[in-house]
Design a protein around this motif. Structure first.
Motif, PDB file in Angstrom:
ATOM      1  N   SER A  89       0.854  -1.187   0.000  1.00  0.00           N
ATOM      2  CA  SER A  89       0.000   0.000   0.000  1.00  0.00           C
ATOM      3  C   SER A  89       0.887   1.232   0.000  1.00  0.00           C
ATOM      4  N   GLY A  90       0.269   2.383  -0.269  1.00  0.00           N
ATOM      5  CA  GLY A  90       1.032   3.618  -0.312  1.00  0.00           C
ATOM      6  C   GLY A  90       1.880   3.764  -1.554  1.00  0.00           C
ATOM      7  N   VAL A  91       1.589   2.968  -2.592  1.00  0.00           N
ATOM      8  CA  VAL A  91       2.376   3.046  -3.824  1.00  0.00           C
ATOM      9  C   VAL A  91       1.911   4.236  -4.651  1.00  0.00           C
ATOM     10  N   LYS A  92       2.691   4.593  -5.653  1.00  0.00           N
ATOM     11  CA  LYS A  92       2.343   5.723  -6.504  1.00  0.00           C
ATOM     12  C   LYS A  92       1.091   5.421  -7.323  1.00  0.00           C
ATOM     13  N   ALA A  93       0.480   6.467  -7.829  1.00  0.00           N
ATOM     14  CA  ALA A  93      -0.724   6.324  -8.653  1.00  0.00           C
ATOM     15  C   ALA A  93      -0.446   5.368  -9.807  1.00  0.00           C
TER      16      ALA A  93
END
Length: 255
Positions: A89-93
């Protein structure tokens, strides 16, 4: 015994220096064919999205997954941990491709921005039990990820207690996060052992590699007892790490 270091971007030079200090043949890996003949692989810290894009461009993902499925040990540090995770989670768009194989959920950049990077003496009893020395290690967290949960077959090697206000986003209510794990042939740390002069993590990984070469199932951390013949008798004989002035790692804006 030859151990590869994925050399697309990030702190691969530092890992290579550590391996060579331990007398191991270290090989830079940028193409699928360079994985042939290797006994283990390290995926270093760096910018995880950039590393994923370069790995895709070089058609490395199928070969890396096959390497992991073969049972050969893989160690991921920081961005390498993100690479190995089954869930992120928290990955780039738009997301990013993961190598997978490590049954855990990881949050990219859990500890915040580059300005939130820090060092700490981290308790790691399993490391001290196997490698000797202090019951803590110097852990360098640089725009670091954290593991929120793990599957039943994953051994937790180290956890980090969170100070008030240190956690971010969905981890805000957590009192501690996992920062080092081992699952069968995979080892992962959210921090950077290669940026310190403590070579015990590299020795720990090399024992996994040695056991794998002998055809044995890689055991849990408490069960690794084999010592590669080419390791020095005492890691205290090994000098401090050199400083890599040419490395661009510390100028990165993203993990």
């Amino acid at each position: 015994m030859a151990v590869g270091v994925l050399a697309l971007q990030g702190s691969f030079n530092e890992h290579i220096a550590c391996l060579r200090k331990l007398g191991v043949d270290a090989v830079e890996v940028r193409k699928p064919e360079q994985l042939a003949g290797l006994s283990g692989l390290i995926i270093p810290g760096g910018e995880s999205t950039t590393m994923a894009k370069l790995a895709e461009k070089n058609k490395l993902f199928p070969a890396l997954r096959e390497f992991g499925r073969s049972g050969k040990p893989i160690w991921g540090t920081c961005a390498g941990l993100i690479f190995l995770a089954d869930r992120a989670s928290g990955v780039k768009a738009g997301g990013q491709e993961l190598l997978g194989g490590l049954d855990c959920s990881v949050h990219r950049n859990f500890f915040g921005s580059q300005l939130n990077s820090f060092e700490v003496e981290l308790p790691v009893p399993a490391l001290a039990s196997q490698e000797g020395g202090s019951t803590t290690c110097r852990a360098v967290f640089i725009r670091a990820p954290a593991i929120f949960d793990v599957g039943p077959s994953v051994d937790v090697l180290a956890e980090y207690p969170l100070a008030p206000g240190q956690a971010v986003e969905e981890g805000g209510s957590k009192k501690k996060v996992i920062v080092a794990v081992k699952q069968n042939n995979m080892l992962a740390t959210a921090f950077h052992p290669e940026l310190t002069s403590d070579l015990r993590w590299h020795s720990f990984f090399l024992k996994m590699v040695s056991n794998g070469e002998k055809g044995a199932r890689v055991p849990g951390a408490e069960g690794i007892v084999a010592t590669p013949a080419d390791l020095p008798q005492s890691l205290s004989q090994v000098g401090d790490m050199p400083v890599f002035k040419e490395a661009s790692y510390f100028s990165l804006e993203q993990q």
